[in-house]
Design an enzyme around this catalytic site. Structure first.
Site, PDB file in Angstrom:
ATOM      1  N   ASP A 221      59.631  39.869  51.263  1.00  0.00           N
ATOM      2  CA  ASP A 221      58.670  39.120  50.451  1.00  0.00           C
ATOM      3  C   ASP A 221      57.819  40.044  49.580  1.00  0.00           C
ATOM      4  OD1 ASP A 221      57.397  36.616  49.710  1.00  0.00           O
ATOM      5  OD2 ASP A 221      55.672  37.286  50.871  1.00  0.00           O
ATOM      6  N   THR A 245      54.120  33.115  46.442  1.00  0.00           N
ATOM      7  CA  THR A 245      55.448  32.643  46.817  1.00  0.00           C
ATOM      8  C   THR A 245      55.369  31.157  47.132  1.00  0.00           C
ATOM      9  OG1 THR A 245      55.960  34.799  47.795  1.00  0.00           O
ATOM     10  CG2 THR A 245      57.375  32.955  48.409  1.00  0.00           C
ATOM     11  N   GLN A 295      64.061  33.230  46.218  1.00  0.00           N
ATOM     12  CA  GLN A 295      62.674  32.767  46.232  1.00  0.00           C
ATOM     13  C   GLN A 295      62.337  32.108  44.907  1.00  0.00           C
ATOM     14  OE1 GLN A 295      59.538  35.593  46.965  1.00  0.00           O
ATOM     15  NE2 GLN A 295      59.890  35.646  49.175  1.00  0.00           N
TER      16      GLN A 295
END
Length: 318
Positions: A221, A245, A295
């Site tokens: 991430d 995110t 993502q």
């Protein structure tokens, strides 16, 4: 009560701090767990931490957790949505729902909550080890990590509180092939990026494959949206930028060793409406494809009609 998933603590810092917060505590009810957080420059809980903790919470409820004679089921995919930012000074409650246990697969829904409100919802699927045909794309030819500059070296040369914090606390060594975008945009506007990363320190030998996969989920991430930033000519220090995110999808194809150099081959196919999609193929040092990740993130910059919230502003009080 359900016993938390075992995460052995690494003896070296800062990796030790990470393994300790991944080791969840028992919650107030069955299939309920409590997690603490590491400080983060944004002042919010780092998203990769919540996904990794949620994955380990789900793993603690698998059939083999109650019967060691059963064959382990390893995470092979997860899909997560972030609803709101978390407060790193408050514990996170992870509630797990047992959706299905079949002969080969198990599915779990994990909800992460603070103050009774969901900050993340995730479904993860687990599978016992089974035989099958093997095929994969080839890893690209890139300079090796020993030929590249470590982000840690960059942080150590800067008289900046944020850089000093990262150099002291980052549990992974990251080395960009095309150069980093920590202080300014890349030399070229492109939607592609490649980098190597591995843990800073020895991961205990008794750490399970599930723990190694959770560690990869934790760190990815940190870099997933970088090709989207590059495609827009932005960097992590772009003034007024708001970044978060929105969702995260990940598939595990083969065993992961988080202490091995892992090659991320990334791109961002589109940005629109204040959102951007980013993808990554992750190879180990032997060229095996171990994971595929996708993502979507929110990336907003001030415009003529909107200043933007600037929620990404780096804090120096961590």
């Amino acid at each position: 009560m359900t016993t938390p998933y075992p995460v052995p603590s690494a003896s070296e810092e800062p990796l030790g701090s990470l393994t300790r917060i991944l080791a969840l505590a028992e919650g107030d009810g069955t299939d309920s767990f409590l997690g603490d957080s590491l400080p983060h420059l944004s002042g919010r809980i780092y998203g990769g931490q919540v996904i990794a903790q949620g994955l380990l919470a789900a793993a603690a409820t698998l059939p083999e957790a109650a019967d060691e004679a059963l064959e382990p089921r390893l995470p092979h995919s997860l899909h997560a949505y972030f609803m709101r930012g978390g407060d790193p000074k408050q514990p996170v409650v992870y509630e797990v729902e047992r959706l299905h246990d079949g002969r080969s697969f198990s599915q779990r829904r994990t909800t992460a909550l603070q103050a009774g409100r969901a900050i993340l919802a995730m479904i993860a699927s687990f599978q016992i080890d089974q035989e099958g045909s093997q095929a994969q794309v080839a890893a690209p030819s890139v300079p090796g990590p020993e030929e590249l500059v470590s982000a840690l070296e960059i942080f150590r040369t800067l008289d900046d509180p944020a850089a000093k914090f990262l150099g002291r606390t980052a549990p992974f060594d990251i080395r960009h092939v095309e150069g980093n975008i920590y202080l300014g945009p890349g030399a070229e506007v492109t939607n592609r990026q490649r980098l190597w990363l591995r843990s800073r320190g020895r991961i205990p030998a008794k750490a399970s494959q599930t723990v190694h996969r959770a560690l990869l989920t934790y760190v990815c991430d940190q870099v997933m949206l970088e090709p989207a930033l590059r495609s827009q000519g932005l960097s992590w220090r772009s003034e007024g930028m708001s970044l978060a995110t929105l969702d995260h999808a990940q598939w595990f194809h083969r065993d992961v060793d988080a202490s091995d150099w892992l090659l991320f081959v990334q791109d961002s196919p589109t940005s629109q409406g204040g959102r951007a999609v980013a993808r990554a193929e992750v190879f180990d040092s032997a060229g095996r494809l171990v994971s595929t990740i996708a993502q979507e993130g929110m990336i907003r910059m001030p415009t003529a009609t909107s200043r933007g919230s600037g929620d990404w502003a780096v804090r120096f009080d961590v």
